[in-house]
Enzyme design. Structure first.
Site, short mmCIF file in Angstrom:
data_model
loop_
_atom_site.label_atom_id
_atom_site.label_comp_id
_atom_site.label_asym_id
_atom_site.label_seq_id
_atom_site.Cartn_x
_atom_site.Cartn_y
_atom_site.Cartn_z
N TYR A 1 77.04 64.32 68.05
CA TYR A 1 77.11 65.62 67.03
C TYR A 1 75.69 65.95 66.79
O TYR A 1 75.16 66.90 66.96
CB TYR A 1 78.04 65.46 65.95
CG TYR A 1 78.41 66.77 65.24
CD1 TYR A 1 79.25 67.69 65.30
CD2 TYR A 1 77.32 66.89 64.03
CE1 TYR A 1 79.59 68.66 64.58
CE2 TYR A 1 77.60 67.89 63.30
CZ TYR A 1 78.70 68.90 63.26
OH TYR A 1 78.82 69.86 62.46
N GLN B 1 78.34 73.82 68.09
CA GLN B 1 79.15 72.64 68.11
C GLN B 1 80.32 72.38 67.47
O GLN B 1 81.39 71.67 68.16
CB GLN B 1 78.23 71.54 67.32
CG GLN B 1 78.68 70.14 67.49
CD GLN B 1 78.61 69.53 68.81
OE1 GLN B 1 78.05 69.95 69.66
NE2 GLN B 1 79.42 68.58 69.05
N GLU B 2 80.69 72.89 66.40
CA GLU B 2 82.06 72.84 65.64
C GLU B 2 83.11 73.65 66.54
O GLU B 2 84.31 72.93 66.60
CB GLU B 2 81.98 73.44 64.24
CG GLU B 2 81.04 72.63 63.27
CD GLU B 2 81.94 71.37 63.16
OE1 GLU B 2 83.17 71.20 63.18
OE2 GLU B 2 81.26 70.41 62.22
N SER B 3 83.00 74.77 66.85
CA SER B 3 84.21 75.67 67.24
C SER B 3 83.81 76.35 68.62
O SER B 3 84.72 76.92 69.25
CB SER B 3 84.40 76.54 66.19
OG SER B 3 83.28 77.74 65.97
#
Length: 652
Positions: free
Chosen positions: A621, A512-514
């Site tokens: 998220y 999800q982050e990168s």
């Protein structure tokens, strides 16, 4: 020695020592018997050029014509000499490497150099309207004028009539354009209006000075209403039924709604009686005001407005009220508000799930059977609400997996594209920035079938970010191998075992982050795979007895170690609840504590708490991370529940 050179040397050393490449990589057509020798020669030539050892560079360059990256040192050599205006060398480069990423880049840089030298004829010769930016386009227009060609001047209006200031290089062109009479009152008003609405008031004031008297007076009125929208109360000053006055009123109503939505609605209706605005214009503005009413706390008034104005309700508007009802656990209100949703939105997974929840809570006749039917229809979806429904039914999670069609022959055919070969070689010498540039240049020109094959090819290379990007380009959401690659699995398993975390949870957070871009930096300054802020990383590092620099965060094992320790600390802080820890990882632990205090007196079930997270980004998220963890459990052969029993029964 800088980190890039260290990486280069490590890669080259490994290859020169004869370490084997993955079989899929070794199939690349440029992996001939002398690839290691060529690669070493290229890197040595690049270093010689950087150190200005020309004789050594020229000798090495003479033996590199067949190496895929030869144009990179040709470009580096040529770009250093552009000040000398090497026309023949530039022409040779642009012809030899026509259509490549570097040829297009050099073409722009060359034109900028010619512009600095005021080489008007040469600017016209080299200008490419398909490979330009605003300053270069303005230089081309000026060159035509300097050479006595005014046939292109009318087109300069497209450069002038924009909602921003343009570069100073455009000023001589704009002066000539205006002197030729192309600036009409209508065009001036258009640009004035665009800049008022964009908040560029200083530029708007300047544009107003270019207008005739009538338009200047209207512009002054526009500026006054923009600054003091309460002036809309003076109906007489805005009584003229002209397009300009209508625009001023509508802009003023929007401005006023931000500070006093009820007054904005009142004045809109008063002006409408005289101006008779178009129905669509009225509906759009009423929707905007209704949202501002909600922000300003007028929930009942907004619901009354929706009830009395057919067509006003939108998902965005109604969902605000629905989440208020959820937070208050007002199930009758929720059930009633669902009827206001447009039919398409009412049928969405989100609101079907909440309809089923409301039906059960209200215990209508046949409620259980009706709710079970809705849950059953949702449980077949690989999604947040599908998994919530599956948990309520005690059913397995949907794992629809439809691989994108991409044969080995299709993957191999991509190597016929020089840009793909260059991207491959750049990736393997550690130059990921240029590798991404080449890859993007190639995929922008691919067919859907080729894009699908590129995703598979990137997986062969271990270039995980590009497997995900290919599926986004195709909008093919069901190839789980490409969308959720098992990247850095050893790192995650090790960190999870050390810290008592789920490795699937760590993978989900990182995905999800990168999307597995180890060298990415967010606009806010977060870095690396798990998108750590430098201050957070340094604090975690100190707790581990480490001194951490910002650049360290681009190293995968360092980033994963620090990110995992930070996530473990959040899990400890929030009673081992992954939902709260994930929300805190995204929005910060202090915000999550504020949200928890909001429901202290009236704790809500976990699904309600997630649905009512105030930040849209954090809400999405958390939902994504929970789903991704399940998918990673499936992909790794170690299933995990969507929610643990402790999480599922929590009241927050």
């Amino acid at each position: 020695m800088d980190s890039q050179r260290m990486l280069r040397n490590l890669v080259v050393t490994a290859m020169l020592m004869g370490l084997s490449l993955p079989a899929a990589l070794a199939q690349a057509p440029h992996y001939g018997t002398n690839i290691n020798e060529q690669r070493q020669r290229y890197l040595s030539a690049r270093e010689a050029l950087q150190l200005n050892r020309q004789q050594e560079y020229q000798a090495l360059r003479a033996e590199l014509d067949d190496y895929p990256l030869v144009q990179y040192i040709d470009y580096a050599d040529l770009s250093r000499r552009l000040n000398r205006l090497p026309f023949d060398d530039v022409d040779t480069f642009l012809e030899r490497y026509a259509g490549s990423y570097l040829a297009e880049r050099l073409e722009r840089e060359w034109l900028a150099r010619l512009a600095d030298e005021r080489r008007w004829e040469d600017i016209v010769r080299y200008y490419n309207p398909d490979n330009t930016y605003t300053s270069l386009t303005c230089y081309a227009h000026r060159a035509w004028l300097e050479l006595g060609d005014d046939s292109q001047l009318a087109a300069a209006g497209e450069l002038w009539n924009v909602a921003r200031s343009q570069p100073n290089e455009c000023d001589p062109v704009f002066e000539a354009w205006m002197a030729a009479g192309y600036l009409t009152p209508d065009i001036a008003w258009q640009r004035f209006s665009k800049n008022i609405q964009a908040g560029n008031r200083s530029l708007a004031r300047y544009i107003s000075t270019l207008m005739p008297d009538r338009e200047q007076q209207l512009a002054q009125l526009y500026l006054q209403i923009d600054q003091q929208p309460e002036r809309l109360r003076n109906l007489d000053s805005l009584s003229a039924r002209t397009p300009e006055v209508r625009e001023i009123i509508l802009h003023g109503v929007r401005r006023l709604a931000r500070i006093d939505a009820p007054l904005a609605m009142l004045l809109l209706n008063q002006h409408h009686e005289h101006q008779n605005f178009d129905d669509e214009v009225m509906l759009e503005l009423q929707r905007f005001i209704a949202m501002r009413l909600l922000v300003q706390g007028f929930d009942e008034e907004t619901e009354t407005l929706m009830r009395n104005t057919p067509g006003l309700a939108t998902e965005t508007l109604v969902s605000w009220l629905l989440r208020d009802a959820l937070r208050d656990q007002d199930w009758p209100g929720l059930y009633r508000l669902l009827t206001y949703l447009p039919e398409e939105d009412r049928a969405s997974e989100r609101w079907q799930y909440w309809r089923a929840r409301a039906i059960v809570m209200l215990n209508h006749d046949g409620a259980e059977a009706e709710a079970q039917g809705i849950y059953q229809s949702l449980a077949g979806n690989r999604s947040f609400y599908g998994y919530l429904a599956a948990d309520r039914l005690g059913q397995p999670y949907d794992m629809t997996d439809i691989p994108v069609a991409a044969s080995q022959a299709q993957r191999q055919a991509l190597y016929d594209m020089p840009a793909i070969v260059r991207a491959h070689e750049l990736y393997h010498i550690g130059d990921e920035i240029n590798a991404r540039n080449e890859w993007a240049h190639a995929t922008a020109r691919m067919s859907p079938e080729q894009i699908g094959a590129s995703g598979r090819l990137a997986l062969d290379w271990g270039w995980h970010r590009n497997t995900i990007q290919a599926m986004i380009q195709l909008q093919h959401w069901d190839d789980l191998e490409l969308r959720f690659p098992l990247a850095y699995a050893d790192h995650f398993n090790s960190a999870a075992a050390q810290l008592g975390l789920q490795p699937q949870f760590l993978s989900a957070i990182t995905r999800q982050e990168s999307a597995y871009m180890h060298d990415v930096r967010s606009p806010a300054g977060a870095r690396g795979l798990m998108q750590l802020m430098p201050a957070t990383a340094r604090e975690v590092g100190r707790s581990l007895g480490l001194q951490i620099s910002s650049d360290d965060l681009y190293t995968p094992d360092v980033n994963i170690s620090l990110g995992s320790h930070y996530l473990a600390s959040l899990m400890e802080e929030f009673d081992n609840n992954r939902i709260l820890a994930a929300a805190a990882y995204n929005a910060g632990p202090n915000r999550v504590k504020q949200w928890l205090r909001r429901t202290e007196d009236n704790p809500v079930p976990i699904d309600v708490w997630i649905e009512t997270i105030p930040f849209l980004e954090t809400r999405g998220y958390v939902q994504n991370v929970l789903v991704y963890a399940v998918i990673y459990g499936h992909r790794s052969g170690n299933p995990v529940p969507f929610m643990t029993p402790q999480e599922r029964t929590a009241l927050l």
